[in-house]
Motif scaffolding. Structure first.
Motif, mmCIF file in Angstrom:
data_model
loop_
_atom_site.group_PDB
_atom_site.id
_atom_site.type_symbol
_atom_site.label_atom_id
_atom_site.label_comp_id
_atom_site.label_asym_id
_atom_site.label_seq_id
_atom_site.Cartn_x
_atom_site.Cartn_y
_atom_site.Cartn_z
ATOM 1 N N LEU A 1 22.127 8.649 5.950
ATOM 2 C CA LEU A 1 22.544 8.002 4.699
ATOM 3 C C LEU A 1 23.246 6.677 4.958
ATOM 4 N N GLU A 2 24.092 6.663 5.970
ATOM 5 C CA GLU A 2 24.794 5.422 6.323
ATOM 6 C C GLU A 2 23.783 4.332 6.703
ATOM 7 N N PHE A 3 22.805 4.698 7.517
ATOM 8 C CA PHE A 3 21.770 3.757 7.926
ATOM 9 C C PHE A 3 20.971 3.255 6.717
ATOM 10 N N LEU A 4 20.541 4.188 5.857
ATOM 11 C CA LEU A 4 19.737 3.817 4.688
ATOM 12 C C LEU A 4 20.489 2.887 3.747
ATOM 13 N N ASN A 5 21.765 3.154 3.541
ATOM 14 C CA ASN A 5 22.565 2.294 2.666
ATOM 15 C C ASN A 5 22.761 0.913 3.276
ATOM 16 N N LYS A 6 22.981 0.842 4.587
ATOM 17 C CA LYS A 6 23.107 -0.461 5.253
ATOM 18 C C LYS A 6 21.790 -1.236 5.186
ATOM 19 N N ALA A 7 20.664 -0.510 5.222
ATOM 20 C CA ALA A 7 19.344 -1.144 5.163
ATOM 21 C C ALA A 7 18.966 -1.546 3.731
ATOM 22 N N GLY A 8 19.808 -1.200 2.768
ATOM 23 C CA GLY A 8 19.556 -1.601 1.381
ATOM 24 C C GLY A 8 18.453 -0.799 0.708
ATOM 25 N N ILE A 9 18.421 0.495 0.953
ATOM 26 C CA ILE A 9 17.364 1.366 0.424
ATOM 27 C C ILE A 9 17.221 1.239 -1.096
ATOM 28 N N TRP A 10 18.314 1.045 -1.797
ATOM 29 C CA TRP A 10 18.286 0.980 -3.260
ATOM 30 C C TRP A 10 17.838 -0.379 -3.780
ATOM 31 N N HIS A 11 17.707 -1.373 -2.886
ATOM 32 C CA HIS A 11 17.355 -2.724 -3.315
ATOM 33 C C HIS A 11 16.041 -3.217 -2.714
ATOM 34 N N LEU A 12 15.271 -2.317 -2.117
ATOM 35 C CA LEU A 12 13.984 -2.718 -1.542
ATOM 36 C C LEU A 12 13.063 -3.243 -2.630
ATOM 37 N N LYS A 13 12.340 -4.302 -2.294
ATOM 38 C CA LYS A 13 11.333 -4.844 -3.209
ATOM 39 C C LYS A 13 9.962 -4.550 -2.628
ATOM 40 N N SER A 14 8.995 -4.372 -3.494
ATOM 41 C CA SER A 14 7.631 -4.098 -3.040
ATOM 42 C C SER A 14 7.003 -5.354 -2.440
ATOM 43 N N TYR A 15 6.264 -5.149 -1.353
ATOM 44 C CA TYR A 15 5.527 -6.215 -0.674
ATOM 45 C C TYR A 15 4.093 -5.738 -0.482
ATOM 46 N N TYR A 16 3.351 -5.718 -1.580
ATOM 47 C CA TYR A 16 1.981 -5.226 -1.506
ATOM 48 C C TYR A 16 1.107 -5.963 -2.507
ATOM 49 N N PRO A 17 0.250 -6.874 -2.028
ATOM 50 C CA PRO A 17 -0.642 -7.580 -2.948
ATOM 51 C C PRO A 17 -1.664 -6.616 -3.560
ATOM 52 N N VAL A 18 -1.879 -6.713 -4.827
ATOM 53 C CA VAL A 18 -2.775 -5.805 -5.546
ATOM 54 C C VAL A 18 -4.192 -5.842 -4.968
ATOM 55 N N ALA A 19 -4.647 -6.982 -4.534
ATOM 56 C CA ALA A 19 -6.019 -7.111 -4.023
ATOM 57 C C ALA A 19 -6.167 -6.674 -2.562
ATOM 58 N N SER A 20 -5.106 -6.247 -1.942
ATOM 59 C CA SER A 20 -5.161 -5.884 -0.522
ATOM 60 C C SER A 20 -6.013 -4.638 -0.280
ATOM 61 N N PRO A 21 -6.858 -4.676 0.755
ATOM 62 C CA PRO A 21 -7.644 -3.493 1.114
ATOM 63 C C PRO A 21 -6.896 -2.577 2.083
ATOM 64 N N ASN A 22 -5.716 -3.008 2.512
ATOM 65 C CA ASN A 22 -4.971 -2.264 3.526
ATOM 66 C C ASN A 22 -4.247 -1.045 2.960
#
Length: 141
Positions: free
Chosen positions: A72-93
């Motif tokens: 939990l300490e690690f996740l909070n330091k990594a900003g788990i609650w503030h992650l933004k999506s990085y996924y283009p809709v057209a991506s085949p990956n």
């Protein structure tokens, strides 16, 4: 016998709200299929890790409170609650999906699995790596 008890606990937990849950999953885009997932669930005093099809292995096991607190300490330091999506809709990956839930609050973000992530997106890799390492340790026992 231990596995039956853990599975029974998981069924009880999955049917009710949990106090806290973090899940990292990997999805193949072309077939829209969840390939594997790693989840940590806490309800009251009970803390479980559920690994589903990671390296073709699955397990439900208890997680020690100290290990959970460090996670939990690690996740909070990594900003788990503030992650933004990085996924283009057209991506085949394929993509990774990270979902965190505490009580009635939930946050979901997805990131493309193909390209190297940089900047703020590097937090995805850190969280995914942490959850994968936790799963590997539990699967080795």
């Amino acid at each position: 016998m231990k596995h039956i008890v853990f599975i029974a606990c998981l069924i009880v937990l999955s049917g009710t709200d949990v106090d806290y849950r973090i899940e990292v999953s990997y999805h193949a885009k072309l077939v829209k299929n969840k390939e594997w997932s790693i989840a940590v669930l806490r309800k009251g005093e009970e803390i479980l890790i559920k690994v589903n099809n990671y390296h073709h292995k699955s397990i439900v096991a208890t997680l020690h409170r100290d290990e959970y607190s460090k996670l939990l300490e690690f996740l909070n330091k990594a900003g788990i609650w503030h992650l933004k999506s990085y996924y283009p809709v057209a991506s085949p990956n394929a993509y990774y999906r990270i979902e965190v839930q505490q009580g009635k609050y939930t946050h979901v973000a997805v990131a493309e699995a193909g390209p190297l992530l940089s900047g703020d997106a590097i937090r995805f890799r850190e969280i995914i790596r942490k959850m994968e390492n936790l799963a590997k340790r539990k699967l080795e026992k």
